[in-house]
Motif scaffolding. Sequence first.
Motif, PDB file in Angstrom:
ATOM      1  N   SER A 170     -10.904  -6.957  -1.792  1.00 48.93           N
ATOM      2  CA  SER A 170     -10.845  -5.499  -1.891  1.00 48.93           C
ATOM      3  C   SER A 170     -10.370  -5.084  -3.266  1.00 48.93           C
ATOM      4  CB  SER A 170      -9.902  -4.921  -0.829  1.00 48.93           C
ATOM      5  OG  SER A 170     -10.439  -5.072   0.464  1.00 48.93           O
ATOM      6  N   GLU A 171     -10.779  -3.906  -3.663  1.00 48.71           N
ATOM      7  CA  GLU A 171     -10.381  -3.357  -4.958  1.00 48.71           C
ATOM      8  C   GLU A 171      -9.688  -2.018  -4.738  1.00 48.71           C
ATOM      9  OE1 GLU A 171     -12.844  -3.708  -8.745  1.00 48.71           O
ATOM     10  OE2 GLU A 171     -13.222  -1.614  -8.149  1.00 48.71           O
ATOM     11  N   VAL A 172      -8.545  -1.835  -5.387  1.00 49.24           N
ATOM     12  CA  VAL A 172      -7.842  -0.554  -5.320  1.00 49.24           C
ATOM     13  C   VAL A 172      -8.101   0.197  -6.613  1.00 49.24           C
ATOM     14  CG1 VAL A 172      -5.661  -1.551  -6.182  1.00 49.24           C
ATOM     15  CG2 VAL A 172      -5.640   0.616  -4.936  1.00 49.24           C
ATOM     16  N   LYS A 188       0.831  -1.201   0.000  1.00 48.22           N
ATOM     17  CA  LYS A 188       0.000   0.000   0.000  1.00 48.22           C
ATOM     18  C   LYS A 188       0.874   1.263   0.000  1.00 48.22           C
ATOM     19  CE  LYS A 188      -3.813   0.404   2.305  1.00 48.22           C
ATOM     20  NZ  LYS A 188      -4.821   0.437   3.377  1.00 48.22           N
ATOM     21  N   ARG A 216      -7.719  -6.116  -7.921  1.00 48.65           N
ATOM     22  CA  ARG A 216      -8.340  -6.759  -6.756  1.00 48.65           C
ATOM     23  C   ARG A 216      -7.361  -7.675  -6.043  1.00 48.65           C
ATOM     24  NH1 ARG A 216     -14.720  -8.181  -7.881  1.00 48.65           N
ATOM     25  NH2 ARG A 216     -15.342  -6.046  -8.494  1.00 48.65           N
ATOM     26  N   ALA A 236      -4.424  -6.271  -3.087  1.00 46.56           N
ATOM     27  CA  ALA A 236      -4.878  -5.486  -4.233  1.00 46.56           C
ATOM     28  C   ALA A 236      -3.788  -4.516  -4.688  1.00 46.56           C
ATOM     29  CB  ALA A 236      -6.146  -4.720  -3.866  1.00 46.56           C
ATOM     30  N   ALA A 237      -3.153  -3.854  -3.704  1.00 44.52           N
ATOM     31  CA  ALA A 237      -2.066  -2.929  -4.033  1.00 44.52           C
ATOM     32  C   ALA A 237      -0.929  -3.665  -4.722  1.00 44.52           C
ATOM     33  CB  ALA A 237      -1.564  -2.235  -2.762  1.00 44.52           C
ATOM     34  N   GLU A 286      -6.491  -5.449   1.068  1.00 37.75           N
ATOM     35  CA  GLU A 286      -6.044  -4.190   0.467  1.00 37.75           C
ATOM     36  C   GLU A 286      -4.576  -4.278   0.053  1.00 37.75           C
ATOM     37  OE1 GLU A 286      -6.971  -1.258   3.395  1.00 37.75           O
ATOM     38  OE2 GLU A 286      -9.116  -1.211   2.903  1.00 37.75           O
ATOM     39  N   TYR A 345      -9.469   2.457  -1.655  1.00 39.74           N
ATOM     40  CA  TYR A 345      -9.765   1.032  -1.512  1.00 39.74           C
ATOM     41  C   TYR A 345     -11.241   0.822  -1.185  1.00 39.74           C
ATOM     42  CZ  TYR A 345      -4.703   0.551  -1.389  1.00 39.74           C
ATOM     43  OH  TYR A 345      -3.370   0.594  -1.722  1.00 39.74           O
TER      44      TYR A 345
END
Length: 235
Positions: A194-196, A161, A205, A218-219, A215, A178
């Motif tokens: 989760s979707e960024v 992240k 995702r 996703a990152a 998260e 997010y």
Amino acid sequence: MFRSRKYKDLEKKLGYRFKKEAMLARALTHSSLKGSKKVREDNERLEFVGDRVLGLAIVELLAETYPAASEGELARHLNRLVKGETCAKVGRALNIGEFLMLSESEAGSGGRLKMTILADAVEAVLGAIFLDAGYEKARDVVRRLWENEEVSFGHAAADPKSALQEWAQGQGLALPSYVEVERTGPDHAPRFTSEVRIRGKQPARGEGASKRAAEQAAASAMLEREGVTEKREIG
């Protein structure tokens, strides 16, 4: 012409002796003294110059050291090496706080130890060297002072992240956001998706056993897709 040696120790650590000592004095004059009868100029303009000098010197160093690195990698490590925390760390190594000229109130509130003041002073000193002797001298000082910052991608690992945020900033993009898009599984063992999202980029995702892990995944997925990092597993 008489020259004081009040800055002798600082110049020794910098590895540079100023032609015009007044230039160094100005670089060490904090804006809290603005308006004082004894002070004509503070270090804000020199800080502006030094910020650009530092950025160029670090870009040059990274480009030379890592000719095969992607733009994203270079941007991420540039951000790490020029950020305030890094500049303040260099300032503490120089003991620059001892030489700062501050107002009584700023000095009394611990100004000689404040991160922003130390970082700004370091940039101002670099700007002063540039104006006193040119870019090459300033670049040499940057390389000398930053050599212990480990200009290495292997030492610059950040959580996904944080790495994605640094990359986005380096690309001039909006900051990542997010969104939890799905939660499955029993309460005692949930699974999150989760979707960024970054404006102008396709979302990515990730899944994990917690919102934070999802998260991070996703990152990581977006960093991999954009070629910033190689594929890695997120627990």
